[in-house]
Scaffold this active site. Structure first.
Site, PDB file in Angstrom:
ATOM      1  N   HIS A 120       1.323   5.116  -1.977  1.00 17.16           N
ATOM      2  CA  HIS A 120       0.855   6.049  -2.993  1.00 17.16           C
ATOM      3  C   HIS A 120       2.208   6.774  -3.515  1.00 17.16           C
ATOM      4  CE1 HIS A 120      -3.361   5.902  -1.881  1.00 17.16           C
ATOM      5  NE2 HIS A 120      -3.042   5.656  -0.564  1.00 17.16           N
ATOM      6  N   LEU A 121       2.325   6.539  -4.883  1.00 12.27           N
ATOM      7  CA  LEU A 121       3.727   7.066  -5.426  1.00 12.27           C
ATOM      8  C   LEU A 121       3.385   8.447  -6.226  1.00 12.27           C
ATOM      9  CD1 LEU A 121       5.554   3.664  -6.808  1.00 12.27           C
ATOM     10  CD2 LEU A 121       5.882   5.200  -4.790  1.00 12.27           C
ATOM     11  N   ARG A 122       1.876   8.764  -6.271  1.00  9.00           N
ATOM     12  CA  ARG A 122       1.339  10.081  -6.935  1.00  9.00           C
ATOM     13  C   ARG A 122       1.665  10.445  -8.287  1.00  9.00           C
ATOM     14  NH1 ARG A 122      -1.907   9.987  -2.759  1.00  9.00           N
ATOM     15  NH2 ARG A 122      -1.160  10.955  -0.888  1.00  9.00           N
ATOM     16  N   ASN A 144      -5.087   5.729  -7.240  1.00  6.77           N
ATOM     17  CA  ASN A 144      -5.676   7.204  -7.230  1.00  6.77           C
ATOM     18  C   ASN A 144      -4.863   8.144  -7.618  1.00  6.77           C
ATOM     19  OD1 ASN A 144      -4.316   6.737  -4.923  1.00  6.77           O
ATOM     20  ND2 ASN A 144      -5.655   8.147  -3.586  1.00  6.77           N
ATOM     21  N   ASP A 195       0.590   2.562   3.719  1.00  8.50           N
ATOM     22  CA  ASP A 195      -0.061   3.532   3.325  1.00  8.50           C
ATOM     23  C   ASP A 195       0.713   4.982   3.124  1.00  8.50           C
ATOM     24  OD1 ASP A 195      -2.391   5.152   2.536  1.00  8.50           O
ATOM     25  OD2 ASP A 195      -3.611   4.899   4.358  1.00  8.50           O
ATOM     26  N   HIS A 240       0.887  -1.228   0.107  1.00  8.50           N
ATOM     27  CA  HIS A 240      -0.127   0.077   0.025  1.00  8.50           C
ATOM     28  C   HIS A 240       0.892   1.236   0.204  1.00  8.50           C
ATOM     29  CE1 HIS A 240      -3.956   1.781   1.650  1.00  8.50           C
ATOM     30  NE2 HIS A 240      -3.365   2.732   1.117  1.00  8.50           N
ATOM     31  N   ASN A 250      -6.400   8.996   7.166  1.00  6.19           N
ATOM     32  CA  ASN A 250      -7.597   8.370   7.172  1.00  6.19           C
ATOM     33  C   ASN A 250      -7.544   6.948   6.831  1.00  6.19           C
ATOM     34  OD1 ASN A 250     -10.463   7.941   6.595  1.00  6.19           O
ATOM     35  ND2 ASN A 250     -10.403   8.627   4.235  1.00  6.19           N
ATOM     36  N   ASP A 289      -8.526   2.545  -3.158  1.00  2.00           N
ATOM     37  CA  ASP A 289      -8.180   3.085  -1.952  1.00  2.00           C
ATOM     38  C   ASP A 289      -8.142   4.628  -2.050  1.00  2.00           C
ATOM     39  OD1 ASP A 289      -7.057   2.793   0.489  1.00  2.00           O
ATOM     40  OD2 ASP A 289      -5.458   4.231  -0.423  1.00  2.00           O
ATOM     41  N   HIS A 301     -10.776  -0.375   0.941  1.00  2.00           N
ATOM     42  CA  HIS A 301     -10.712   0.934   1.761  1.00  2.00           C
ATOM     43  C   HIS A 301     -11.968   0.880   2.322  1.00  2.00           C
ATOM     44  CE1 HIS A 301      -9.695   5.391   2.744  1.00  2.00           C
ATOM     45  NE2 HIS A 301     -10.972   5.155   3.060  1.00  2.00           N
TER      46      HIS A 301
HETATM   47 ZN    ZN Z   1      -7.224   3.940   2.075  1.00  2.00          ZN
END
Ligand code: ZN
Length: 453
Positions: free
Chosen positions: A73-75, A105, A318, A71, A291, A165, A192
């Site tokens: 987030h590499l953006r 996302n 995350d 999990h 979150n 997610d 999520h």
């Molecule tokens: Zn999440």
């Protein structure tokens, strides 16, 4: 020269490291594989150095299999001001990771073969660790229509984990269809779990703190209701669901029950939910806004116990980088999320090993073997076999390895991190440990605590 990092061509002798915190051993790495393991020094048997072999003196260092994050987030694409595939995977390598799953996302959303292949290629070019793109469950993560799951699975990125997610797949019919769809190719839906109607405007854990601070509460039941529903759906369909960032004691109970039925339910917990509580929100410092939110000390204790007994399968970061302007604002306006790749092992060391809840063998299971299994990375065969992760430190395994010094205790300094963002909730906190080296398929990505490229 190819921009892609080649599998290691050199030969390395890692001398005197303690695999899984056990007795010292020498580890021989040739090309992309571990080719030998032998007791060191006192045991009388040791691997012999020779020409063309680089010796890494590793006495007092713990050797762990390369960590795997489910999990991250590499953006990129879209929010390169917060992180890029290159900067995020550099952070991962410095944290001891050899593979990360990049959440969908992004902007555009990773909901087509084209976008997941782009992320996968950027990962190969950066070369710091393997990047496994997660595909969106619904087009545009809009929650209304399934994305092209089959096309992403068949793409060069070979997606097996799907998630919206950041948002919950709230529609039960869509969730059911997604579970049915991925069953055909042994995929998994990572949920999520956040019932949207119960969490409208939610800012902090619902309870004493939300009342005291006058902020809208995020109730535990909003997570637990979705987890219960999705465990039932996974059982009904005979498919696999993975629960992202479990944060409440009640969630642990539900997952324990679902597992007792033999259902294909797995779960993760974040480092921050293992160490921090909602009391930190009293500072109104948005670095603690996340979150799902930080919960109570009783929840933290239940999460630790769940990770220790295997109810919760793994630690997942995350890692959620945000630029300063998104975090340095008033609480209700600030973005949710915390960075985590460069501190995860140290936090797990503090929360789980120093408390006696897990030994290093079990921690390696929770941070390497199990997440690799859930990501379908342990049993890759044929031309994919060299991309396996989460394998034991043994001859014949891919040489994915972390050398970790458990001794130093130092404050966390986000300014020294490779991540483009600085939103670490652990800033200034004294944590144990230091990743000294990381090997990806026999090539060091980190040596002496620094990136090699
Ligand atoms: Zn999440």
């Amino acid at each position: 020269m190819s921009p892609e990092r080649q599998p290691g061509q050199a030969r390395w002798l890692v001398r005197g490291a303690r695999p899984l915190g056990g007795r010292p051993a020498d580890i021989m790495i040739e090309g992309a594989l571990i080719t030998g393991l032998a007791g060191s020094g006192r045991d009388g048997r040791e691997l012999v150095s020779g020409p063309g072999i680089t010796v890494v003196e590793a006495s007092d260092l713990i050797a762990l299999p390369g960590l795997v994050d489910l999990h991250t987030h590499l953006r990129e694409p879209g929010r390169e001001d917060a992180e890029t595939v290159a900067s995020g995977t550099a952070a991962a390598a410095l944290g001891g990771y050899t593979a990360v799953h990049a959440m969908a996302n992004t902007e555009p959303v990773a909901d087509t073969a084209g976008v997941v292949e782009q992320v996968w290629r950027l990962g190969r070019q950066a070369g710091h660790c393997d990047v496994r793109p997660v595909g969106a469950v619904t087009a545009g993560v809009n929650g209304s229509q399934l994305a092209e799951l089959g096309a992403m699975a068949d793409s060069a990125a070979r997606v097996r984990v799907f998630s919206d997610d950041g948002r919950c797949v709230a529609d039960a019919t869509l969730m059911r269809r997604a579970l049915e769809y991925v069953k055909a190719f042994d995929g998994v839906i990572a949920q999520h779990a956040q019932e949207p109607r119960l969490t409208q405007g939610a800012q902090v854990n619902e309870g004493e703190m939300s009342a005291r601070l006058g902020l809208a509460g995020w109730p535990a039941v909003a997570e637990e209701a979705i987890i219960a529903r999705d465990c039932l759906l996974a059982a009904h369909v005979g498919s696999a669901v993975h629960i992202c960032h479990v944060s409440t004691a009640g969630s642990v109970e539900i997952i324990r029950w679902a597992k007792s039925k033999g259902w294909q339910v797995t779960a993760e917990v974040t480092p921050h939910h293992l160490l921090l509580t909602d009391e930190l929100a009293a500072s109104y410092d948005p670095v603690y806004k996340v979150n799902p939110p930080l919960r109570t000390a009783a929840d933290v204790a239940a999460l630790r116990a769940g990770l220790a007994d295997g109810t919760i399968d793994c630690v997942a970061t995350d890692h959620a980088p945000h630029p300063a302007e998104s975090k340095e604002t008033e609480w209700s306006q600030a973005s949710s999320g915390m960075t985590g790749l460069e501190t995860a092992l140290r936090v797990a060391h503090e929360a789980m090993v120093n408390t006696g809840l897990l030994d290093w063998t079990a921690l390696a299971d929770r941070m390497s073997a199990r997440p690799a299994s859930i990501g379908r990375l342990r049993t890759l065969a044929g031309d994919q076999a060299q991309l396996r992760h989460g394998c034991p430190i043994a001859a014949g395994s891919p040489a994915n390895l972390v050398l970790y010094d458990p001794e130093p205790i130092r404050p966390v300094d986000p300014a020294a991190h490779a991540s483009r963002s600085r939103n670490s909730p652990f800033a200034g906190m004294k944590l144990p440990g230091q990743v000294v080296a990381t090997f990806l398929r026999g090539a060091p990505t980190v040596l002496d605590g620094r990136l090699t490229s």
